[in-house]
Enzyme design. Sequence first.
Site, PDB file in Angstrom:
ATOM      1  N   LYS A 120       3.675  22.187   6.234  1.00 54.48           N
ATOM      2  CA  LYS A 120       4.386  23.176   6.778  1.00 54.48           C
ATOM      3  C   LYS A 120       5.443  23.165   6.460  1.00 54.48           C
ATOM      4  O   LYS A 120       6.149  24.766   5.859  1.00 54.48           O
ATOM      5  CB  LYS A 120       4.372  23.196   8.443  1.00 54.48           C
ATOM      6  N   ASN A 143      10.864  24.877  12.859  1.00 56.11           N
ATOM      7  CA  ASN A 143      10.638  23.774  12.871  1.00 56.11           C
ATOM      8  C   ASN A 143      11.172  23.628  11.761  1.00 56.11           C
ATOM      9  O   ASN A 143      11.171  22.526  11.526  1.00 56.11           O
ATOM     10  CB  ASN A 143       9.160  23.250  12.895  1.00 56.11           C
ATOM     11  N   HIS A 189      -0.469  14.383  16.398  1.00 55.96           N
ATOM     12  CA  HIS A 189      -0.157  14.277  17.676  1.00 55.96           C
ATOM     13  C   HIS A 189      -1.227  14.250  18.883  1.00 55.96           C
ATOM     14  O   HIS A 189      -0.570  15.661  19.757  1.00 55.96           O
ATOM     15  CB  HIS A 189       0.945  16.074  17.818  1.00 55.96           C
TER      16      HIS A 189
END
Length: 436
Positions: A120, A143, A189
Amino acid sequence: MIASPAWNGRKYAVLGLARSGRATVNALLSAGAEVTAWDERSEARAPFEGRATLADPVEIDLTGFDGVVVSPGVPLNTHPIKPHADRFGVPVIGDIELFAQARGDLPPHRVVGITGTNGKSTTTALVHHILKTAGVPTTMGGNIGLPILEQEPLPEGGVYVLELSSYQIDLTFSLACEVAVLLNITPDHLDRYNGDFAAYAASKSRLFAMQTRGQNSIARFTDARSLGQFAEGSIASILEDVFKHRDIAASEQADWPSLQGPHNLENAAAAIEACDILGLTAERIREGLRTFPGLPHRMERVGEARDILYVNDSKATNTAAAAPALAAFDKIHWIVGGRAKEPGLGECEQYMGRVTAAYTIGEAGDGFAEALTPHCPVSRSGTLEKAIELASQVARPGETVLLSPACASFDQFRDFEDRGDQFRVLVHAITRSEGI
């Protein structure tokens, strides 16, 4: 600062006053909202004394509130704020949702949203760099970089490039990206999704579900086929097809020094497709690929000594993220370990033929040593400092010492940046001692 007159006179609670939380409170206050703010740390609350009501939203009556804005770090599956807010019918949102609400008051612009388990940050920074190199007004956030609400609005024709984690998407409900990118989905996650990989994948794919007719989505064929959450009337592009149709060949990767390895070829494909959709020519895109400087802690070449290359890939916090670095180099002295997110070597196992020796560190060191012993010589180093010392003694000219831990860092370091920074310091000490 990005703010919206739509927030004027409304009531919000903000939980968590780190970077994005601070920016959120400031943006809401500047728009005339009534804000209740809270952080367990008194020093984080101090700047808002006299400007906002300081109270924990979990402990107050939320009747009349328009939203509770939480940090992406707040685990919605275990934290009491979500059920508490639900009792009052108050949505729990994030700063990206506030940005989405503010878009109507900004100069005409477009948004590129990028998500995925791995890649990302590199892809976000790459799209931003290509646009900037081409002279397009652009900024990046989400982010990565500064909180989006802290940034100045772009002029007309600007492009906001947002890296979006699943946590941020969980807190977002109205962000319709002109270009939405899903790079990949692998288990990560899962503690936030009660071990349910399908729930994690569904969270990622909501980036597509929020789009509207005529907007563009980019995904791998395998992910696109399994997700099935594209908005009706959106236009889908398949990552695997980019180099067949965009006048840029995969063989040109040799000219992109900061984008080596199979994973970066995929990141580049996503960036090429996104920038093509935004109207850039192949030559403009090609120039951005060639000049992209890369990001710290992502296959970052931090030094050479005696013709031995030292590479900092500390951002690789799971095996799927470490595998691309193993694929990008030969004769690797692999420093691996930390706090494991999964058992075994995972996707790294297919590249063990490239590993000359391994040096294990951290909590997962013994587990990795056992998994690696059938494949290569292993040193149970324990610490990063010891691993670098041993690797620098054993490695030969033409070989690579690679920190790609395949683990989280929290057993021995503050975060992956701290781990990578310490690796860089230790490598520079080696290069100085050898007069390089």
